[in-house]
Design an enzyme around this catalytic site. Structure first.
Site, PDB file in Angstrom:
ATOM      1  N   GLY A  12       0.789  -1.225   0.000  1.00  0.00           N
ATOM      2  CA  GLY A  12       0.000   0.000   0.000  1.00  0.00           C
ATOM      3  C   GLY A  12       0.820   1.274   0.000  1.00  0.00           C
ATOM      4  N   ASN A  14       1.243   3.480  -2.368  1.00  0.00           N
ATOM      5  CA  ASN A  14       0.477   4.579  -2.951  1.00  0.00           C
ATOM      6  C   ASN A  14      -0.650   5.021  -2.026  1.00  0.00           C
ATOM      7  OD1 ASN A  14       1.301   5.647  -5.631  1.00  0.00           O
ATOM      8  ND2 ASN A  14       1.337   3.476  -6.167  1.00  0.00           N
ATOM      9  N   ARG A  91      -6.182  -7.161  -9.032  1.00  0.00           N
ATOM     10  CA  ARG A  91      -7.295  -7.887  -9.620  1.00  0.00           C
ATOM     11  C   ARG A  91      -7.905  -7.049 -10.727  1.00  0.00           C
ATOM     12  NH1 ARG A  91      -9.785 -12.166  -7.547  1.00  0.00           N
ATOM     13  NH2 ARG A  91     -11.887 -11.515  -8.084  1.00  0.00           N
ATOM     14  N   HIS A 109      -0.728   3.297 -13.004  1.00  0.00           N
ATOM     15  CA  HIS A 109      -0.010   2.215 -13.689  1.00  0.00           C
ATOM     16  C   HIS A 109       1.438   2.651 -13.916  1.00  0.00           C
ATOM     17  CE1 HIS A 109       0.569  -1.302 -16.178  1.00  0.00           C
ATOM     18  NE2 HIS A 109       1.163  -0.538 -17.079  1.00  0.00           N
ATOM     19  N   ASP A 141     -11.863   1.845 -16.910  1.00  0.00           N
ATOM     20  CA  ASP A 141     -13.031   1.409 -17.676  1.00  0.00           C
ATOM     21  C   ASP A 141     -13.019  -0.112 -17.737  1.00  0.00           C
ATOM     22  OD1 ASP A 141     -11.165   0.774 -19.628  1.00  0.00           O
ATOM     23  OD2 ASP A 141     -11.715   2.422 -20.964  1.00  0.00           O
ATOM     24  N   GLU A 142     -13.745  -0.692 -18.655  1.00  0.00           N
ATOM     25  CA  GLU A 142     -13.920  -2.144 -18.653  1.00  0.00           C
ATOM     26  C   GLU A 142     -12.778  -2.900 -19.311  1.00  0.00           C
ATOM     27  OE1 GLU A 142     -17.811  -2.960 -20.168  1.00  0.00           O
ATOM     28  OE2 GLU A 142     -18.809  -1.784 -18.631  1.00  0.00           O
ATOM     29  N   VAL A 144      -8.404  -3.416 -19.594  1.00  0.00           N
ATOM     30  CA  VAL A 144      -7.252  -3.324 -18.699  1.00  0.00           C
ATOM     31  C   VAL A 144      -6.343  -2.175 -19.119  1.00  0.00           C
ATOM     32  CG1 VAL A 144      -5.208  -4.537 -17.846  1.00  0.00           C
ATOM     33  CG2 VAL A 144      -7.347  -5.788 -18.189  1.00  0.00           C
ATOM     34  N   GLU A 174       4.947   7.941  -8.906  1.00  0.00           N
ATOM     35  CA  GLU A 174       3.577   7.518  -8.620  1.00  0.00           C
ATOM     36  C   GLU A 174       3.066   8.191  -7.359  1.00  0.00           C
ATOM     37  OE1 GLU A 174       2.722   3.296  -8.652  1.00  0.00           O
ATOM     38  OE2 GLU A 174       4.427   2.926  -9.969  1.00  0.00           O
TER      39      GLU A 174
END
Length: 210
Positions: A12, A14, A91, A109, A141-142, A144, A174
């Site tokens: 964790g 970030n 996930r 990312h 969004d849907e 990756v 990041e």
């Protein structure tokens, strides 16, 4: 006050950068409502509890994705979360999850998307011979690593870089980029035109949520 829901699977870092930005008043108008992890013993959960934050494990092992995501969504709604921040959440979330929080899920990312999506981004960058690397904060969004890009930070790739040295420099960026991007989104001072995120009032991130 906008309520953040943090999802993580590991240490964790970030999440801690976001919490630090809030504590130092660099990210105004936001509070962390809940921290959730799909890994029962994730170090990030312990870190959240040490900060007196609500933190819960929702284990994913052996469960169908739809069932697991439904519980995560319910927990986020229970804590009245306004914005979901994926912070090392390992996930792929379901379409139902995305639809439950439309344009209200962010991810960071470790590459300059659309280059090097998926796992092992720095290994991909080195193998490809990239001269510049970095990180991207984007809406989820849907697909990756596909959503609209909010902001990016860059670092040079040195000739003697390894995956570890490059990853460490990208991770530093990041930690800067994620709180800035959250401030940008919470300000509401933006528009999305096609795939372009456009700031309406390009003021400093620290001022965005005043």
């Amino acid at each position: 006050m906008q309520r953040l829901g943090i999802l993580l699977s590991g240490r964790g870092s970030n999440f801690l950068a976001i919490a630090k930005a809030i504590g130092e008043q660099r990210l105004l108008g936001a509070e962390i409502a809940v921290v959730l992890s799909n890994v029962e013993d994730a170090p990030g959960l312990s870190a959240a509890r040490e900060l007196d934050l609500a933190a819960f494990a929702v284990p994913s092992v052996g469960r169908k994705r739809a069932e697991h995501d439904a519980e995560i969504i319910a927990r986020l709604h229970q804590h009245k979360v306004d914005l979901v921040c994926l912070a090392g959440y390992m996930r792929i979330i379901s379409p139902a999850f995305v639809q439950a929080f439309p344009d209200r899920i962010l991810n960071v990312h470790p590459s300059l998307l659309p280059a090097f999506p998926g796992l092992d981004a720095q290994k991909q960058a080195l193998e490809f011979g990239a001269k510049v690397a970095g990180c991207t904060v984007h809406f989820v969004d849907e697909a990756v690593d596909h959503g609209v890009i909010i902001l990016q930070k860059t670092v040079p790739v040195h000739d003697d870089d390894t995956v570890d040295t490059l990853s460490a420099r990208v991770l530093e960026q990041e930690h800067i980029a994620y709180p800035e991007a959250i401030a940008c989104v919470l300000s509401g001072e933006y528009a999305v035109v096609d795939r372009r995120y456009i700031r309406r009032n390009p003021i400093s991130a620290a001022e965005d949520t005043r």
